[in-house]
Design a protein around this motif. Structure first.
Motif, PDB file in Angstrom:
ATOM      1  N   TYR A  79     -21.156  -5.261 -27.953  1.00 37.35           N
ATOM      2  CA  TYR A  79     -20.087  -5.717 -28.851  1.00 37.35           C
ATOM      3  C   TYR A  79     -19.506  -4.505 -29.562  1.00 37.35           C
ATOM      4  CZ  TYR A  79     -17.724  -8.877 -32.124  1.00 37.35           C
ATOM      5  OH  TYR A  79     -16.790  -9.574 -32.852  1.00 37.35           O
ATOM      6  N   TRP A  80     -18.422  -3.977 -29.028  1.00 38.18           N
ATOM      7  CA  TRP A  80     -17.793  -2.769 -29.548  1.00 38.18           C
ATOM      8  C   TRP A  80     -16.808  -3.143 -30.647  1.00 38.18           C
ATOM      9  CZ3 TRP A  80     -16.918   1.664 -25.671  1.00 38.18           C
ATOM     10  CH2 TRP A  80     -18.009   1.747 -24.794  1.00 38.18           C
ATOM     11  N   VAL A  81     -16.895  -2.431 -31.777  1.00 38.35           N
ATOM     12  CA  VAL A  81     -16.038  -2.720 -32.928  1.00 38.35           C
ATOM     13  C   VAL A  81     -15.438  -1.412 -33.443  1.00 38.35           C
ATOM     14  CG1 VAL A  81     -15.916  -3.743 -35.244  1.00 38.35           C
ATOM     15  CG2 VAL A  81     -17.552  -4.643 -33.561  1.00 38.35           C
ATOM     16  N   SER A 107      -3.424   7.359 -50.608  1.00 37.05           N
ATOM     17  CA  SER A 107      -2.755   8.628 -50.312  1.00 37.05           C
ATOM     18  C   SER A 107      -1.985   8.589 -48.992  1.00 37.05           C
ATOM     19  CB  SER A 107      -3.777   9.766 -50.262  1.00 37.05           C
ATOM     20  OG  SER A 107      -4.604   9.636 -49.120  1.00 37.05           O
ATOM     21  N   GLY A 108      -2.181   7.532 -48.198  1.00 35.79           N
ATOM     22  CA  GLY A 108      -1.522   7.409 -46.901  1.00 35.79           C
ATOM     23  C   GLY A 108      -2.397   7.820 -45.734  1.00 35.79           C
ATOM     24  N   ARG A 109      -3.566   8.383 -46.014  1.00 34.16           N
ATOM     25  CA  ARG A 109      -4.482   8.782 -44.946  1.00 34.16           C
ATOM     26  C   ARG A 109      -5.154   7.555 -44.348  1.00 34.16           C
ATOM     27  NH1 ARG A 109      -8.289  13.382 -47.272  1.00 34.16           N
ATOM     28  NH2 ARG A 109      -8.811  13.643 -45.077  1.00 34.16           N
ATOM     29  N   VAL A 110      -5.575   7.689 -43.095  1.00 40.56           N
ATOM     30  CA  VAL A 110      -6.274   6.614 -42.392  1.00 40.56           C
ATOM     31  C   VAL A 110      -7.640   7.143 -41.964  1.00 40.56           C
ATOM     32  CG1 VAL A 110      -6.294   5.150 -40.327  1.00 40.56           C
ATOM     33  CG2 VAL A 110      -4.158   5.517 -41.595  1.00 40.56           C
ATOM     34  N   PHE A 111      -8.669   6.348 -42.190  1.00 43.33           N
ATOM     35  CA  PHE A 111     -10.036   6.699 -41.794  1.00 43.33           C
ATOM     36  C   PHE A 111     -10.546   5.634 -40.838  1.00 43.33           C
ATOM     37  CE2 PHE A 111      -9.205   8.678 -45.805  1.00 43.33           C
ATOM     38  CZ  PHE A 111      -9.607   9.977 -45.562  1.00 43.33           C
ATOM     39  N   ALA A 112     -11.076   6.086 -39.716  1.00 44.73           N
ATOM     40  CA  ALA A 112     -11.535   5.163 -38.684  1.00 44.73           C
ATOM     41  C   ALA A 112     -13.040   5.286 -38.499  1.00 44.73           C
ATOM     42  CB  ALA A 112     -10.821   5.460 -37.367  1.00 44.73           C
ATOM     43  N   GLY A 113     -13.654   4.180 -38.116  1.00 45.90           N
ATOM     44  CA  GLY A 113     -15.082   4.167 -37.833  1.00 45.90           C
ATOM     45  C   GLY A 113     -15.396   3.142 -36.766  1.00 45.90           C
ATOM     46  N   CYS A 114     -16.500   3.365 -36.069  1.00 41.03           N
ATOM     47  CA  CYS A 114     -16.928   2.428 -35.029  1.00 41.03           C
ATOM     48  C   CYS A 114     -18.386   2.064 -35.275  1.00 41.03           C
ATOM     49  CB  CYS A 114     -16.752   3.039 -33.640  1.00 41.03           C
ATOM     50  SG  CYS A 114     -17.626   4.584 -33.389  1.00 41.03           S
ATOM     51  N   ARG A 121     -18.355  -0.086 -42.336  1.00 39.55           N
ATOM     52  CA  ARG A 121     -19.104   0.833 -43.192  1.00 39.55           C
ATOM     53  C   ARG A 121     -18.972   2.266 -42.704  1.00 39.55           C
ATOM     54  NH1 ARG A 121     -24.644  -0.593 -43.144  1.00 39.55           N
ATOM     55  NH2 ARG A 121     -24.241  -1.949 -41.389  1.00 39.55           N
ATOM     56  N   SER A 122     -18.875   2.450 -41.394  1.00 37.36           N
ATOM     57  CA  SER A 122     -18.649   3.776 -40.830  1.00 37.36           C
ATOM     58  C   SER A 122     -17.325   4.351 -41.337  1.00 37.36           C
ATOM     59  CB  SER A 122     -18.658   3.682 -39.300  1.00 37.36           C
ATOM     60  OG  SER A 122     -18.346   4.903 -38.700  1.00 37.36           O
TER      61      SER A 122
END
Length: 153
Positions: free
Chosen positions: A44-46, A54-61, A76-77
């Motif tokens: 199950y990939w998420v 500030s307009g920044r984007v943070f991604a996590g898996c 949470r990542s």
């Protein structure tokens, strides 16, 4: 951002303009990071992408572990990435899963998100278009969230 009450004669501080949420960009970021998930046990990939003030984007898996309790969810990542970069003010999140049923943040992720934004807009999407996108909010998913005020002494 809090500010001391203004002095008589001083104009009150103008409200910060609302940041436009580019849901398509958040969707792309969440789908891209989802492809890098480590999910050999559940399959199950998420992916999650958080937009901050500030307009920044943070991604996590999600990153699973053979000792299941050590697994970290995508939401949470992404929060960890946000905090590590010195940001503390999320304004929206997209969560990308797959399948005919959209996945929403688990209880631990909801509580972690509530530490930073109690009424965070949330968009749930499915990779490959398995289900139509759905918009909700953290306050809808976690009413009466536990927070710092409960810890006052």
């Amino acid at each position: 951002m809090s500010r001391a009450p203004h002095d008589a004669g001083e104009a009150p501080a103008a409200a910060e303009p609302a940041l436009a949420i580019d849901w398509a960009a958040l969707d792309r970021a969440a789908l891209a990071v989802r492809e890098r998930a480590h999910a050999p046990y559940s399959g199950y990939w998420v992916g999650a992408a958080i937009l901050v003030r500030s307009g920044r984007v943070f991604a996590g898996c999600n990153v699973e572990n053979a000792s299941y309790g050590l697994t970290i969810c995508a939401e949470r990542s992404a929060i960890v990435q946000m905090v590590a970069a010195g940001e503390r003010d999320p304004v929206a999140i997209t969560v990308a899963t797959s399948g005919p049923v959209l996945g929403s943040p688990c209880g631990m992720c909801r509580q972690t998100l509530a530490e930073f934004a109690v009424d965070l807009p949330i968009r749930l999407i499915a990779a490959g278009g398995g289900a139509p996108p759905r918009h909700t909010s953290l306050s809808a998913l976690l009413p009466e969230a536990f927070g710092a005020a409960a810890l006052s002494r």
